[in-house]
Design an enzyme around this catalytic site. Sequence first.
Site, PDB file in Angstrom:
ATOM      1  N   CYS A  51      -4.345  20.867  -2.435  1.00 27.56           N
ATOM      2  CA  CYS A  51      -4.543  22.245  -2.918  1.00 27.56           C
ATOM      3  C   CYS A  51      -3.464  23.195  -2.371  1.00 27.56           C
ATOM      4  O   CYS A  51      -2.329  23.126  -2.803  1.00 27.56           O
ATOM      5  CB  CYS A  51      -5.962  22.700  -2.624  1.00 27.56           C
TER       6      CYS A  51
ATOM      7  N   HIS B  51      -9.772  18.412  -3.543  1.00 29.82           N
ATOM      8  CA  HIS B  51     -10.090  18.284  -2.115  1.00 29.82           C
ATOM      9  C   HIS B  51     -10.929  17.037  -1.836  1.00 29.82           C
ATOM     10  O   HIS B  51     -12.153  17.148  -1.697  1.00 29.82           O
ATOM     11  CB  HIS B  51     -10.929  19.487  -1.675  1.00 29.82           C
TER      12      HIS B  51
ATOM     13  N   GLU C 144     -11.326  15.562   0.820  1.00 32.58           N
ATOM     14  CA  GLU C 144     -11.915  15.671   2.167  1.00 32.58           C
ATOM     15  C   GLU C 144     -13.289  16.334   2.142  1.00 32.58           C
ATOM     16  O   GLU C 144     -14.011  16.300   3.135  1.00 32.58           O
ATOM     17  CB  GLU C 144     -10.961  16.432   3.110  1.00 32.58           C
TER      18      GLU C 144
HETATM   19  N1  GLN Z   1      -5.438  29.440  -4.120  1.00 32.07           N
HETATM   20  C1  GLN Z   1      -5.008  28.907  -2.870  1.00 32.07           C
HETATM   21  C2  GLN Z   1      -3.525  29.178  -2.620  1.00 32.07           C
HETATM   22  O1  GLN Z   1      -2.882  29.796  -3.360  1.00 32.07           O
HETATM   23  C3  GLN Z   1      -5.282  27.422  -2.764  1.00 32.07           C
HETATM   24  C4  GLN Z   1      -6.776  27.190  -2.735  1.00 32.07           C
HETATM   25  C5  GLN Z   1      -7.194  26.010  -1.904  1.00 32.07           C
HETATM   26  O2  GLN Z   1      -6.419  25.454  -1.127  1.00 32.07           O
HETATM   27  N2  GLN Z   1      -8.442  25.663  -2.021  1.00 32.07           N
HETATM   28  O3  GLN Z   1      -3.023  28.740  -1.640  1.00 32.07           O
END
Ligand code: GLN
Length: 200
Positions: free
Chosen positions: A81, A180, A182
């Site tokens: 992410c 994710h 995890e």
């Molecule tokens: N929207 C977040 C960002 O721009 C990422 C979201 C996340 O890691 N769950 O970093």
Amino acid sequence: MTVPVIGVLALQGDVREHVAALTGVGAQARPVRRPEELDAVDGLVIPGGESTTISKLTDIFELREPIDKRIAAGLPVYGSCAGMIMLAAEVLDGRPDQRGFAGIEMTVRRNAFGRQVDSFEAPVALAGVDGGPFHAVFIRAPWVERVGAGVDVLGEVTDGPAAGRIVAVRQGNLVATSFHPELTGDLRLHRYFVDLVRAA
Ligand code: GLN
């Protein structure tokens, strides 16, 4: 290397969950906040969180150059992410001052899935990972809009409004997912990464 040492970049985000998942697949996992700690790891996980904050703290903790150098030298890194955003050569809808590492030849769009599907779950099958699709959890996640020639697409969303979007990639020793693993107790992706670290 019998038990690989894998660091989790511990500036912000869901560090604990990655440490637990890595430990669960037999790695020695430890948080990394300082350059000396980075020196001691065989692989690195960049967790989910907020990429703009992780970017800022990377500079404050003087980890930018050490991480760029280790990546250039072949360090295996898995980014989830916000971690995927930190591994992208190009970021759309980022903040102008946010900067990633010398990472994967790809363009990602931050917060890409839009308001209606801000957070959602979907099955995603990953190339090279047996046992059926992941129950993928997306939280204000990025997607991948473009990949360079050296990048393998590992997974895409197959259903719903985001069908066809690339959400998992690999380039050499660098792996990134929009979702994710995890958070779901499915340790297959961490096992995949630990195997990659062992082989590197
Ligand atoms: N929207 C977040 C960002 O721009 C990422 C979201 C996340 O890691 N769950 O970093």
